[in-house]
Design a protein around this motif. Sequence first.
Motif, PDB file in Angstrom:
ATOM      1  N   LEU A  99       0.871  -1.280  -0.060  1.00 19.83           N
ATOM      2  CA  LEU A  99      -0.097   0.109  -0.134  1.00 19.83           C
ATOM      3  C   LEU A  99       0.940   1.261  -0.120  1.00 19.83           C
ATOM      4  O   LEU A  99       0.640   2.226  -0.633  1.00 19.83           O
ATOM      5  CB  LEU A  99      -0.837  -0.045   1.317  1.00 19.83           C
ATOM      6  CG  LEU A  99      -2.238  -1.108   1.109  1.00 19.83           C
ATOM      7  CD1 LEU A  99      -2.832  -1.101   2.387  1.00 19.83           C
ATOM      8  CD2 LEU A  99      -3.086  -0.554   0.171  1.00 19.83           C
ATOM      9  N   GLU A 132      -3.934  -4.378  13.276  1.00 18.77           N
ATOM     10  CA  GLU A 132      -4.547  -5.944  13.067  1.00 18.77           C
ATOM     11  C   GLU A 132      -3.342  -6.819  13.122  1.00 18.77           C
ATOM     12  O   GLU A 132      -3.840  -8.164  12.880  1.00 18.77           O
ATOM     13  CB  GLU A 132      -4.801  -5.879  11.359  1.00 18.77           C
ATOM     14  CG  GLU A 132      -6.027  -5.071  10.911  1.00 18.77           C
ATOM     15  CD  GLU A 132      -7.353  -5.664  11.834  1.00 18.77           C
ATOM     16  OE1 GLU A 132      -7.672  -6.678  12.079  1.00 18.77           O
ATOM     17  OE2 GLU A 132      -8.229  -4.570  12.246  1.00 18.77           O
ATOM     18  N   GLN A 159      -4.991   3.179   5.152  1.00 18.36           N
ATOM     19  CA  GLN A 159      -5.118   1.930   5.196  1.00 18.36           C
ATOM     20  C   GLN A 159      -3.980   1.033   5.793  1.00 18.36           C
ATOM     21  O   GLN A 159      -4.141   0.125   6.514  1.00 18.36           O
ATOM     22  CB  GLN A 159      -5.919   1.066   3.819  1.00 18.36           C
ATOM     23  CG  GLN A 159      -7.318   1.658   3.403  1.00 18.36           C
ATOM     24  CD  GLN A 159      -7.966   1.019   4.400  1.00 18.36           C
ATOM     25  OE1 GLN A 159      -8.206  -0.197   4.845  1.00 18.36           O
ATOM     26  NE2 GLN A 159      -9.092   2.091   4.714  1.00 18.36           N
ATOM     27  N   SER A 163      -3.647   1.789   9.467  1.00 19.84           N
ATOM     28  CA  SER A 163      -4.471   1.142  10.213  1.00 19.84           C
ATOM     29  C   SER A 163      -4.498  -0.311  10.317  1.00 19.84           C
ATOM     30  O   SER A 163      -4.605  -0.841  11.303  1.00 19.84           O
ATOM     31  CB  SER A 163      -5.864   1.384   9.545  1.00 19.84           C
ATOM     32  OG  SER A 163      -6.079   0.594   8.589  1.00 19.84           O
ATOM     33  N   LEU A 164      -3.467  -0.887   9.486  1.00 25.60           N
ATOM     34  CA  LEU A 164      -3.058  -2.281   9.587  1.00 25.60           C
ATOM     35  C   LEU A 164      -2.444  -2.682  10.770  1.00 25.60           C
ATOM     36  O   LEU A 164      -2.122  -3.553  10.955  1.00 25.60           O
ATOM     37  CB  LEU A 164      -2.555  -2.775   8.296  1.00 25.60           C
ATOM     38  CG  LEU A 164      -3.283  -3.048   7.092  1.00 25.60           C
ATOM     39  CD1 LEU A 164      -2.544  -3.243   5.964  1.00 25.60           C
ATOM     40  CD2 LEU A 164      -4.157  -4.198   7.316  1.00 25.60           C
ATOM     41  N   TRP A 183      -6.029   7.744   1.178  1.00 24.01           N
ATOM     42  CA  TRP A 183      -6.752   6.353   1.357  1.00 24.01           C
ATOM     43  C   TRP A 183      -5.896   5.241   1.674  1.00 24.01           C
ATOM     44  O   TRP A 183      -5.905   4.611   2.461  1.00 24.01           O
ATOM     45  CB  TRP A 183      -8.039   6.194   0.590  1.00 24.01           C
ATOM     46  CG  TRP A 183      -8.641   5.037   1.229  1.00 24.01           C
ATOM     47  CD1 TRP A 183      -9.881   5.042   1.906  1.00 24.01           C
ATOM     48  CD2 TRP A 183      -8.568   3.654   0.515  1.00 24.01           C
ATOM     49  NE1 TRP A 183     -10.201   3.705   1.970  1.00 24.01           N
ATOM     50  CE2 TRP A 183      -9.671   2.793   1.296  1.00 24.01           C
ATOM     51  CE3 TRP A 183      -7.592   2.936  -0.246  1.00 24.01           C
ATOM     52  CZ2 TRP A 183      -9.533   1.516   1.017  1.00 24.01           C
ATOM     53  CZ3 TRP A 183      -7.607   1.569  -0.529  1.00 24.01           C
ATOM     54  CH2 TRP A 183      -8.717   0.961   0.211  1.00 24.01           C
ATOM     55  N   MET A 184      -5.169   5.240   0.701  1.00 19.68           N
ATOM     56  CA  MET A 184      -4.334   4.001   0.729  1.00 19.68           C
ATOM     57  C   MET A 184      -3.076   4.069   1.896  1.00 19.68           C
ATOM     58  O   MET A 184      -2.941   3.228   2.607  1.00 19.68           O
ATOM     59  CB  MET A 184      -3.550   3.805  -0.596  1.00 19.68           C
ATOM     60  CG  MET A 184      -4.114   3.479  -1.632  1.00 19.68           C
ATOM     61  SD  MET A 184      -3.389   3.542  -3.520  1.00 19.68           S
ATOM     62  CE  MET A 184      -2.368   1.977  -3.350  1.00 19.68           C
TER      63      MET A 184
END
Length: 91
Positions: free
Chosen positions: A24, A65, A58, A61-62, A54-55
């Motif tokens: 990303l 996870e 993202q 935000s990983l 946006w990329m």
Amino acid sequence: MEKRTKKRNKLTTNAEIAELAYVLHISANRLRLTISQINLPAAYRLQITRHVHWMIGQAKSLGDELIAPQPNAFITKESTERIAEHLGVFD
């Protein structure tokens, strides 16, 4: 009616998440470089810039996870590269 909950795939490894974040970041950087070098109408430039942001969002935000959540893990391409290298993504 049964309530739906977000189900997470716990089989995804930290290395796979780091690789996705790295891709990303690389893609966002490539898009940013490309739109700065070519002549585009302002509307397209703005739309692509939104996709770039946006990329990057993202990728950042990983970090939440990861198996041990680290919200600041993938803030920059360089930090993502270091983590991915540590996890053996580039082997």
